[in-house]
Design a protein around this motif. Structure first.
Motif, PDB file in Angstrom:
ATOM      1  N   PRO A 145       0.815  -1.222   0.000  1.00 29.49           N
ATOM      2  CA  PRO A 145       0.000   0.000   0.000  1.00 29.49           C
ATOM      3  C   PRO A 145       0.843   1.263   0.000  1.00 29.49           C
ATOM      4  O   PRO A 145       1.958   1.273   0.540  1.00 29.49           O
ATOM      5  CB  PRO A 145      -0.798  -0.117   1.301  1.00 29.49           C
ATOM      6  CG  PRO A 145       0.120  -0.875   2.211  1.00 29.49           C
ATOM      7  CD  PRO A 145       0.845  -1.865   1.324  1.00 29.49           C
ATOM      8  N   PRO A 146       0.339   2.340  -0.588  1.00 25.01           N
ATOM      9  CA  PRO A 146       1.037   3.624  -0.489  1.00 25.01           C
ATOM     10  C   PRO A 146       0.932   4.174   0.931  1.00 25.01           C
ATOM     11  O   PRO A 146       0.104   3.715   1.731  1.00 25.01           O
ATOM     12  CB  PRO A 146       0.291   4.514  -1.483  1.00 25.01           C
ATOM     13  CG  PRO A 146      -1.068   3.920  -1.577  1.00 25.01           C
ATOM     14  CD  PRO A 146      -0.894   2.444  -1.386  1.00 25.01           C
ATOM     15  N   GLU A 147       1.755   5.166   1.210  1.00 27.69           N
ATOM     16  CA  GLU A 147       1.755   5.790   2.537  1.00 27.69           C
ATOM     17  C   GLU A 147       1.560   7.292   2.388  1.00 27.69           C
ATOM     18  O   GLU A 147       2.102   7.914   1.475  1.00 27.69           O
ATOM     19  CB  GLU A 147       3.060   5.499   3.262  1.00 27.69           C
ATOM     20  CG  GLU A 147       3.148   6.117   4.649  1.00 27.69           C
ATOM     21  CD  GLU A 147       4.444   5.767   5.363  1.00 27.69           C
ATOM     22  OE1 GLU A 147       5.086   6.700   5.884  1.00 27.69           O
ATOM     23  OE2 GLU A 147       4.811   4.577   5.381  1.00 27.69           O
ATOM     24  N   ALA A 148       0.781   7.868   3.279  1.00 27.44           N
ATOM     25  CA  ALA A 148       0.597   9.324   3.314  1.00 27.44           C
ATOM     26  C   ALA A 148       0.456   9.757   4.763  1.00 27.44           C
ATOM     27  O   ALA A 148      -0.254   9.111   5.544  1.00 27.44           O
ATOM     28  CB  ALA A 148      -0.647   9.732   2.521  1.00 27.44           C
ATOM     29  N   HIS A 149       1.154  10.820   5.130  1.00 25.99           N
ATOM     30  CA  HIS A 149       1.100  11.370   6.495  1.00 25.99           C
ATOM     31  C   HIS A 149       1.376  10.296   7.544  1.00 25.99           C
ATOM     32  O   HIS A 149       0.752  10.256   8.607  1.00 25.99           O
ATOM     33  CB  HIS A 149      -0.246  12.034   6.749  1.00 25.99           C
ATOM     34  CG  HIS A 149      -0.589  13.103   5.757  1.00 25.99           C
ATOM     35  ND1 HIS A 149       0.147  14.253   5.623  1.00 25.99           N
ATOM     36  CD2 HIS A 149      -1.576  13.179   4.820  1.00 25.99           C
ATOM     37  CE1 HIS A 149      -0.370  15.013   4.666  1.00 25.99           C
ATOM     38  NE2 HIS A 149      -1.402  14.380   4.155  1.00 25.99           N
ATOM     39  N   GLY A 150       2.309   9.399   7.217  1.00 29.20           N
ATOM     40  CA  GLY A 150       2.721   8.371   8.168  1.00 29.20           C
ATOM     41  C   GLY A 150       1.778   7.194   8.290  1.00 29.20           C
ATOM     42  O   GLY A 150       1.961   6.356   9.170  1.00 29.20           O
TER      43      GLY A 150
END
Length: 374
Positions: A175-180
């Motif tokens: 999965p991608p990651e955003a804001h930790g």
């Protein structure tokens, strides 16, 4: 120690940014050879063709090599893993799990928290996104599954556009990651917000099952699930797939909303899950001159918590989140409020909810997660 050994040691400190494991552990460094002329040859195997992290990995590998060879010449050969190597990689990451079994069973150290509501439009997804952000700010490893397949909104709340999609390594999804926070949503597979998901129960169940079994989140402290509103197929499926999950119920202050919110908590209990708290959104707020405004009434969250407490173990009202323009704006901008404006009234309330959840023992194990802010 030879220079080749020093190169191996330096490469052991380089991790794949998506898989978060050392390249040497993942089998991505094929070989390190010293040539007759004193130069070195290093072969790097990326997981897939078009690996999204390829440039960063190659840059980090070169930096590691150069730190170990003291100016000696070298050549870096970059290739791609064979199918057999990818299979070995996915088996190594999944460990002892055989077949299509998800890693969040009763023996898992990951705390699983599902966020539900009785009806749509009460801010459930916004609450889920901000709880995830709060946990990540505390240094926890956090995953989030957007289980609201028909009304998915998590990618947008984290600022991920249509061009962001998970990486596939064989039958494993990274999965991608955003804001930790590591995120997965059906919206990442559609490629276009204009597409509509028109699925019935069996397809919905299969999708959630695949998110749990095929997505590689790595070692998580907390896994959050943003459930669809109501007591439909996915809520029942989650009860079957994650019977030990904890459930947070979201409601607005209105009596009508509180009534249907109670039903979602009651269903969770019927499927063996534990209701751990209620969060009220759109609560009364204070104007600049101190006037208290209750646009949507008041007391609904307390009413749901009290009623659920009567039906079973005590349920805490975790927070009352006031109506907030900044909360709405942060969602539209794709940055959770607890990253953008944590000291607003709504931010403080959401932080309070996260703190209260982390302070609770997990299920019957009594395991608590750290609550100090890093």
């Amino acid at each position: 120690m030879t220079v080749a050994d020093a190169i191996w040691g330096a490469l052991g400190a380089v991790s794949d940014p998506e898989l978060r494991r050392p390249l040497t552990e993942l089998g991505m460094i094929e070989r390190v050879d010293e040539r007759e002329d004193g130069s070195f040859e290093v072969e790097l195997r990326l997981t897939i063709v078009g690996c999204p992290a390829a440039r960063q990995i190659e840059r980090d590998v070169r930096t590691a090599i150069e730190s170990a060879i003291d100016g000696a010449p070298y050549e870096l050969l970059v290739g791609v893993m064979t199918r057999e190597q990818r299979t070995a990689l996915t088996e190594r990451l999944r460990g002892s799990r055989a077949g299509r079994v998800h890693p969040f069973g009763k023996d898992s150290l990951t705390r699983v928290i599902a966020v539900t509501s009785g009806k749509g439009g009460v801010g459930k997804s916004t609450v889920t996104a901000n709880l995830a952000a709060a946990f990540a700010r505390r240094g926890l490893s956090v995953g989030l599954i957007d289980a609201d397949v028909h009304g998915y909104s998590i990618p947008g709340l984290f600022g991920l556009g249509d061009d962001v999609s998970p990486t596939r390594v064989g039958d494993m999804i990274v999965p991608p990651e955003a804001h930790g926070v590591r995120l997965i949503s059906i919206g990442m597979f559609l490629g276009d917000d204009a597409q509509v998901v028109a699925w019935r129960g069996p397809m919905l169940h299969r999708t959630i099952e695949q998110f749990l079994t095929d997505v590689y989140f790595g070692d998580l402290d907390v896994l959050l699930l943003d459930l669809p509103p109501g007591t439909g197929d996915i809520a029942i499926s989650l009860g079957q797939l994650l019977p030990g999950a904890e459930v947070v119920v979201v409601t607005t202050p209105q009596a009508a909303a509180a009534e249907v919110a109670w039903r979602s908590g009651a269903l969770a209990r019927k499927t063996g899950q534990r209701v751990v708290g209620v969060i009220e959104t759109m609560s009364p707020f204070a104007t600049a001159d101190g006037e208290r405004v209750a646009l949507f009434g008041e007391g609904g969250g307390r009413a749901v918590a009290d009623r659920l407490s009567e039906d079973g173990s005590p349920v805490e009202l975790l927070a009352e989140v006031p109506v907030s323009q900044s909360l709405r704006e942060s969602g539209d901008a794709g940055t959770p409020l607890l990253w953008q404006s944590p000291t607003t009234a709504a931010g403080i309330a959401l932080q309070r909810a996260a703190d209260a959840l982390l302070a609770q023992p997990r299920g019957l194990s009594g395991r608590r997660l750290p609550v100090s802010l890093v």
